[in-house]
Design an enzyme around this catalytic site. Structure first.
Site, PDB file in Angstrom:
ATOM      1  N   HIS A 195     -41.428 -11.242 -22.802  1.00  0.00           N
ATOM      2  CA  HIS A 195     -42.031 -11.205 -21.439  1.00  0.00           C
ATOM      3  C   HIS A 195     -41.022 -11.670 -20.579  1.00  0.00           C
ATOM      4  O   HIS A 195     -40.491 -12.885 -20.728  1.00  0.00           O
ATOM      5  CB  HIS A 195     -43.233 -11.645 -21.246  1.00  0.00           C
ATOM      6  CG  HIS A 195     -43.726 -11.455 -20.016  1.00  0.00           C
ATOM      7  ND1 HIS A 195     -44.093 -10.343 -19.614  1.00  0.00           N
ATOM      8  CD2 HIS A 195     -44.088 -12.234 -18.791  1.00  0.00           C
ATOM      9  CE1 HIS A 195     -44.743 -10.160 -18.350  1.00  0.00           C
ATOM     10  NE2 HIS A 195     -44.629 -11.539 -17.860  1.00  0.00           N
ATOM     11  N   GLU A 232     -26.058  13.504 -20.898  1.00  0.00           N
ATOM     12  CA  GLU A 232     -25.054  12.485 -20.738  1.00  0.00           C
ATOM     13  C   GLU A 232     -24.109  12.662 -19.617  1.00  0.00           C
ATOM     14  O   GLU A 232     -23.790  11.553 -18.938  1.00  0.00           O
ATOM     15  CB  GLU A 232     -24.530  12.160 -22.140  1.00  0.00           C
ATOM     16  CG  GLU A 232     -25.694  11.643 -23.193  1.00  0.00           C
ATOM     17  CD  GLU A 232     -25.018  11.428 -24.608  1.00  0.00           C
ATOM     18  OE1 GLU A 232     -24.009  11.971 -24.886  1.00  0.00           O
ATOM     19  OE2 GLU A 232     -26.000  10.793 -25.197  1.00  0.00           O
ATOM     20  N   TYR A 245     -28.152  16.990 -25.471  1.00  0.00           N
ATOM     21  CA  TYR A 245     -27.504  15.550 -25.459  1.00  0.00           C
ATOM     22  C   TYR A 245     -26.597  15.500 -24.316  1.00  0.00           C
ATOM     23  O   TYR A 245     -26.445  14.994 -23.443  1.00  0.00           O
ATOM     24  CB  TYR A 245     -27.131  15.296 -26.622  1.00  0.00           C
ATOM     25  CG  TYR A 245     -28.283  14.724 -27.623  1.00  0.00           C
ATOM     26  CD1 TYR A 245     -29.093  15.526 -28.543  1.00  0.00           C
ATOM     27  CD2 TYR A 245     -28.169  13.533 -28.092  1.00  0.00           C
ATOM     28  CE1 TYR A 245     -29.624  15.268 -29.613  1.00  0.00           C
ATOM     29  CE2 TYR A 245     -29.007  13.097 -29.019  1.00  0.00           C
ATOM     30  CZ  TYR A 245     -29.784  13.894 -30.048  1.00  0.00           C
ATOM     31  OH  TYR A 245     -30.555  13.397 -30.659  1.00  0.00           O
ATOM     32  N   GLU A 299     -41.686  -4.817 -24.619  1.00  0.00           N
ATOM     33  CA  GLU A 299     -42.951  -5.513 -25.022  1.00  0.00           C
ATOM     34  C   GLU A 299     -43.976  -4.644 -24.764  1.00  0.00           C
ATOM     35  O   GLU A 299     -45.107  -4.839 -25.612  1.00  0.00           O
ATOM     36  CB  GLU A 299     -42.894  -6.692 -23.979  1.00  0.00           C
ATOM     37  CG  GLU A 299     -43.392  -6.485 -22.672  1.00  0.00           C
ATOM     38  CD  GLU A 299     -43.879  -7.639 -21.754  1.00  0.00           C
ATOM     39  OE1 GLU A 299     -44.637  -8.400 -22.262  1.00  0.00           O
ATOM     40  OE2 GLU A 299     -43.529  -7.757 -20.655  1.00  0.00           O
ATOM     41  N   CYS A 356     -18.692   9.969 -29.173  1.00  0.00           N
ATOM     42  CA  CYS A 356     -19.853   8.774 -28.985  1.00  0.00           C
ATOM     43  C   CYS A 356     -18.895   7.649 -28.166  1.00  0.00           C
ATOM     44  O   CYS A 356     -19.492   7.037 -27.113  1.00  0.00           O
ATOM     45  CB  CYS A 356     -20.248   8.329 -30.308  1.00  0.00           C
ATOM     46  SG  CYS A 356     -20.846   9.204 -31.651  1.00  0.00           S
ATOM     47  N   GLY A 384     -28.852  21.850 -21.710  1.00  0.00           N
ATOM     48  CA  GLY A 384     -29.906  20.764 -21.117  1.00  0.00           C
ATOM     49  C   GLY A 384     -30.427  20.154 -22.490  1.00  0.00           C
ATOM     50  O   GLY A 384     -31.328  19.400 -22.990  1.00  0.00           O
ATOM     51  N   CYS A 443     -16.637  11.478 -33.162  1.00  0.00           N
ATOM     52  CA  CYS A 443     -17.319  10.189 -32.834  1.00  0.00           C
ATOM     53  C   CYS A 443     -16.207   9.160 -32.049  1.00  0.00           C
ATOM     54  O   CYS A 443     -16.471   8.887 -30.984  1.00  0.00           O
ATOM     55  CB  CYS A 443     -17.836   9.610 -33.872  1.00  0.00           C
ATOM     56  SG  CYS A 443     -18.735   7.837 -33.368  1.00  0.00           S
ATOM     57  N   ARG A 490     -31.302  26.868 -18.977  1.00  0.00           N
ATOM     58  CA  ARG A 490     -32.047  28.060 -19.210  1.00  0.00           C
ATOM     59  C   ARG A 490     -33.585  27.768 -19.307  1.00  0.00           C
ATOM     60  O   ARG A 490     -34.118  28.579 -19.318  1.00  0.00           O
ATOM     61  CB  ARG A 490     -31.472  28.804 -20.188  1.00  0.00           C
ATOM     62  CG  ARG A 490     -31.399  28.220 -21.648  1.00  0.00           C
ATOM     63  CD  ARG A 490     -30.671  29.193 -22.646  1.00  0.00           C
ATOM     64  NE  ARG A 490     -30.919  28.632 -24.057  1.00  0.00           N
ATOM     65  CZ  ARG A 490     -30.359  29.177 -25.001  1.00  0.00           C
ATOM     66  NH1 ARG A 490     -29.577  30.432 -24.851  1.00  0.00           N
ATOM     67  NH2 ARG A 490     -30.327  28.596 -26.161  1.00  0.00           N
ATOM     68  N   LYS A 502     -17.261   8.818 -24.582  1.00  0.00           N
ATOM     69  CA  LYS A 502     -18.581   9.086 -23.803  1.00  0.00           C
ATOM     70  C   LYS A 502     -19.369   7.660 -23.384  1.00  0.00           C
ATOM     71  O   LYS A 502     -19.709   7.515 -22.269  1.00  0.00           O
ATOM     72  CB  LYS A 502     -19.563  10.147 -24.583  1.00  0.00           C
ATOM     73  CG  LYS A 502     -20.898  10.198 -23.899  1.00  0.00           C
ATOM     74  CD  LYS A 502     -21.755   9.302 -24.103  1.00  0.00           C
ATOM     75  CE  LYS A 502     -22.191   8.899 -25.743  1.00  0.00           C
ATOM     76  NZ  LYS A 502     -22.840   9.995 -26.481  1.00  0.00           N
TER      77      LYS A 502
HETATM   78  P1  NDP Z   1     -27.739  20.499 -27.948  1.00  0.00           P
HETATM   79  O1  NDP Z   1     -27.897  21.310 -29.115  1.00  0.00           O
HETATM   80  O2  NDP Z   1     -28.187  19.146 -27.739  1.00  0.00           O
HETATM   81  O3  NDP Z   1     -27.832  21.231 -26.657  1.00  0.00           O
HETATM   82  C1  NDP Z   1     -27.286  22.590 -26.193  1.00  0.00           C
HETATM   83  C2  NDP Z   1     -28.081  23.057 -24.908  1.00  0.00           C
HETATM   84  O4  NDP Z   1     -27.570  24.209 -24.466  1.00  0.00           O
HETATM   85  C3  NDP Z   1     -29.657  23.179 -25.101  1.00  0.00           C
HETATM   86  O5  NDP Z   1     -30.273  22.969 -23.943  1.00  0.00           O
HETATM   87  C4  NDP Z   1     -29.375  25.018 -25.129  1.00  0.00           C
HETATM   88  O6  NDP Z   1     -30.719  25.386 -24.604  1.00  0.00           O
HETATM   89  C5  NDP Z   1     -28.310  25.066 -24.285  1.00  0.00           C
HETATM   90  N1  NDP Z   1     -27.772  26.443 -24.514  1.00  0.00           N
HETATM   91  C6  NDP Z   1     -27.371  26.948 -25.842  1.00  0.00           C
HETATM   92  N2  NDP Z   1     -26.898  28.238 -25.829  1.00  0.00           N
HETATM   93  C7  NDP Z   1     -26.815  28.431 -24.501  1.00  0.00           C
HETATM   94  C8  NDP Z   1     -26.205  29.434 -23.659  1.00  0.00           C
HETATM   95  N3  NDP Z   1     -25.639  30.490 -24.518  1.00  0.00           N
HETATM   96  N4  NDP Z   1     -26.338  29.532 -22.550  1.00  0.00           N
HETATM   97  C9  NDP Z   1     -27.217  28.448 -21.619  1.00  0.00           C
HETATM   98  N5  NDP Z   1     -27.679  27.326 -22.514  1.00  0.00           N
HETATM   99  C10 NDP Z   1     -27.482  27.410 -23.723  1.00  0.00           C
HETATM  100  O7  NDP Z   1     -25.873  20.638 -28.127  1.00  0.00           O
HETATM  101  P2  NDP Z   1     -24.879  19.346 -27.523  1.00  0.00           P
HETATM  102  O8  NDP Z   1     -23.647  20.300 -27.390  1.00  0.00           O
HETATM  103  O9  NDP Z   1     -25.430  18.718 -26.230  1.00  0.00           O
HETATM  104  O10 NDP Z   1     -24.927  18.399 -28.656  1.00  0.00           O
HETATM  105  C11 NDP Z   1     -24.613  18.992 -29.996  1.00  0.00           C
HETATM  106  C12 NDP Z   1     -25.213  17.762 -30.882  1.00  0.00           C
HETATM  107  O11 NDP Z   1     -24.462  16.799 -30.885  1.00  0.00           O
HETATM  108  C13 NDP Z   1     -26.715  17.441 -30.400  1.00  0.00           C
HETATM  109  O12 NDP Z   1     -27.692  18.089 -30.870  1.00  0.00           O
HETATM  110  C14 NDP Z   1     -26.594  16.037 -31.197  1.00  0.00           C
HETATM  111  O13 NDP Z   1     -27.004  16.242 -32.619  1.00  0.00           O
HETATM  112  C15 NDP Z   1     -25.258  15.422 -31.272  1.00  0.00           C
HETATM  113  N6  NDP Z   1     -24.968  14.525 -30.124  1.00  0.00           N
HETATM  114  C16 NDP Z   1     -25.421  13.596 -30.362  1.00  0.00           C
HETATM  115  C17 NDP Z   1     -25.089  12.530 -29.056  1.00  0.00           C
HETATM  116  C18 NDP Z   1     -25.828  11.099 -29.292  1.00  0.00           C
HETATM  117  O14 NDP Z   1     -26.309  10.879 -30.476  1.00  0.00           O
HETATM  118  N7  NDP Z   1     -26.031  10.342 -28.312  1.00  0.00           N
HETATM  119  C19 NDP Z   1     -24.561  12.945 -28.095  1.00  0.00           C
HETATM  120  C20 NDP Z   1     -24.065  14.356 -27.907  1.00  0.00           C
HETATM  121  C21 NDP Z   1     -24.041  14.913 -29.161  1.00  0.00           C
HETATM  122  P3  NDP Z   1     -31.956  25.583 -25.635  1.00  0.00           P
HETATM  123  O15 NDP Z   1     -32.771  24.258 -25.614  1.00  0.00           O
HETATM  124  O16 NDP Z   1     -32.801  26.579 -24.695  1.00  0.00           O
HETATM  125  O17 NDP Z   1     -31.632  26.338 -26.852  1.00  0.00           O
END
Ligand code: NDP
Length: 456
Positions: A435, A181, A177, A440, A48, A175, A43, A198, A51
């Protein structure tokens, strides 16, 4: 009675580990914490905090564009990435010192180095063995690269935060978090950005309407979306990177960011020596008191792969310390945890998605509105916000709240209090709005559509 060097040995000084250490020490426990990198964990050091500082930097880019509509004339603006990274590093170092002081004041002994469990009650750091009554595993998670040819040419969010120069063209793979971001960060800083995902929608697990909305908003912000696009390979050519998509398209960029998920840090920890099980994802399964399959070994935070968010890790660490050292047993509470994605616009939610609400409660009422926010009228930005509430048809209780809008994270926090307090739609209706604001809309939503499990 056994005597140990410490009552508690914590592995990992991130959000969960530090909170557990301090609270346990406050109850009079003798506590040590080992950290192999820097105090503060993901974090503070590479998640966090940095970022969000980068997100703020990029918001000025969008604001500069928008300012023209409000009468501003900005002759020339350029961004110095290295200045941003330097300022961010200074702030992160300050926070790290704060963590060090907090641990010091609490009387927690900090050991720098990689810890491994070598015996039932024994941990080794830098060839020194320590014994402890309890061990807490709070080692977090790390980014994972996809298994494709050229994956070693990709960088992760960790690397982006330490980069000396900013790329002009960026492909972000994933796709979730982090993908959403960092796509916003680079876009706001004026870079050309591709999001390669994907799946057909971003943010798996989020409400379907939200997923559709954020996808079109990110596209409207100028990010080049490549959905349903697998990356076949990455190659380096003439100082650039070629990203080969399954569709046959080849993107030429200066940086390829893998934001393809994170994996719990359990390899080489020695968990097997104390009978701590690890699941197929490498995570440590725990019960509601964060107890592992071994009596005196507990685990909190991302390493347990429950809800991987900082406030959740802090809550788990605190509840563990209360339970084990404070004679105040309390299970962790993972109900109605609010969360936000700091994309631009932001996505925030608390409670159930529409599909989850239907599955769990049968019939629900769904209230939603999508509209152009006032700011966009003069800025001319092609932007729409989404506000959505889901109410239980039987009890009128609000089951889920969702928003895609600038400052969505700030808005959802208050809504989360209402959900935790069991607010009904009638309570929302009885609340007057602020407002003019986007927020709101949460108290002015009137027309509902009915949804049931069979429809969702
Ligand atoms: P996420 O699990 O959120 O997203 C991973 C993404 O990568 C998904 O879209 C997944 O697709 C895709 N993916 C996974 N494996 C492959 C692959 N082999 N080839 C292509 N695409 C792939 O992971 P993040 O790393 O973004 O974040 C991890 C975690 O950290 C989050 O889930 C969250 O809990 C935490 N986090 C929180 C934040 C916040 O609170 N603002 C900020 C950043 C992280 P598919 O959906 O198809 O599986």
């Amino acid at each position: 009675m056994n005597t140990y060097d410490f009552d508690l040995f914590v592995i990992g000084a991130g959000s969960g580990g530090v909170r557990a250490s301090r609270i346990a020490a406050g109850y009079g426990a003798k506590v040590a914490v080992a950290e192999e990198y820097r105090l503060g964990g993901t974090c503070v050091i590479r998640g966090c905090v940095p970022k969000k500082l980068l997100m703020y930097a990029s918001q000025f880019g969008f604001a500069l564009e928008d300012s023209k509509g409000f009468g501003w004339r900005v002759s020339e603006a350029s961004h110095q990435w290295e200045n941003l990274i330097r300022a961010k590093d200074t702030e992160v170092a300050r926070l790290e010192r704060v963590y060090e002081e907090l641990l010091g004041k609490a009387g927690v002994e900090v050991t720098k180095g990689r810890a491994t469990i070598v015996g039932a009650h024994e941990v080794r750091v830098n060839d020194v063995s320590y014994t402890a009554g309890h061990i807490l595993v709070a080692t977090g998670a790390r980014p994972e690269l996809p298994e494709i040819p050229g994956a070693d040419l990709m960088v992760t969010s960790n690397d982006v935060l330490a980069m000396e120069r900013a790329p002009e063209r960026v492909a972000i793979v994933g796709g979730g978090y982090i993908a959403c971001e960092f796509a916003g960060i680079f876009k706001g800083l004026g870079k050309k950005v591709w999001m390669v995902h994907r799946g057909s929608k971003l943010l798996r697990g989020f409400d379907e309407q939200v997923r559709e909305h954020i996808g079109s908003e990110l596209a409207a912000s100028g990010i080049q979306m490549r959905l349903d696009s697998a990356v076949a390979a990455v190659e380096r050519k003439h100082g650039a990177y070629l990203v080969y998509l399954g569709s046959g398209e080849i993107l030429e960029v200066d940086l390829v960011v893998a934001a393809t998920g994170r994996k719990p840090n359990t390899v080489g920890l020695g968990l097997e020596r104390v009978g701590v099980q690890v699941d197929g994802q490498g995570a440590v399964p725990v019960d509601s008191y964060s107890r592992t399959s071994s009596d005196h070994v507990y685990a909190v935070g991302d390493v347990t792969n429950r809800i991987n968010l900082t406030p959740v890790a802090i809550h788990e660490g605190h509840a563990f310390a209360d339970s084990v050292f404070g004679a105040k047993p309390r299970p962790t509470d993972h109900e109605d945890v609010p969360f936000a994605v700091f994309s631009q616009p932001q996505v925030a939610a608390v409670g159930l998605t529409e599909a989850e609400a239907c599955a769990k409660h049968g019939a629900v009422r769904v209230y939603s509105t999508a509209f152009r926010p006032m700011r966009a009228t003069l800025s001319g930005r092609n932007e729409r916000v989404l506000v959505k509430l889901i109410a239980d048809d039987k009890t009128d209780r609000i089951l889920g709240a969702h928003i895609v809008a600038p400052d969505a994270a700030e808005i959802i926090q208050g809504i989360a209090v209402a959900l935790k307090a069991g607010a009904t739609k009638a309570d929302f209706d009885a609340t007057l709005g602020v407002h003019p604001s986007v927020a709101e809309e949460f108290v002015t939503l009137r027309s509902a559509r009915h949804a049931t499990a069979s429809q969702s």
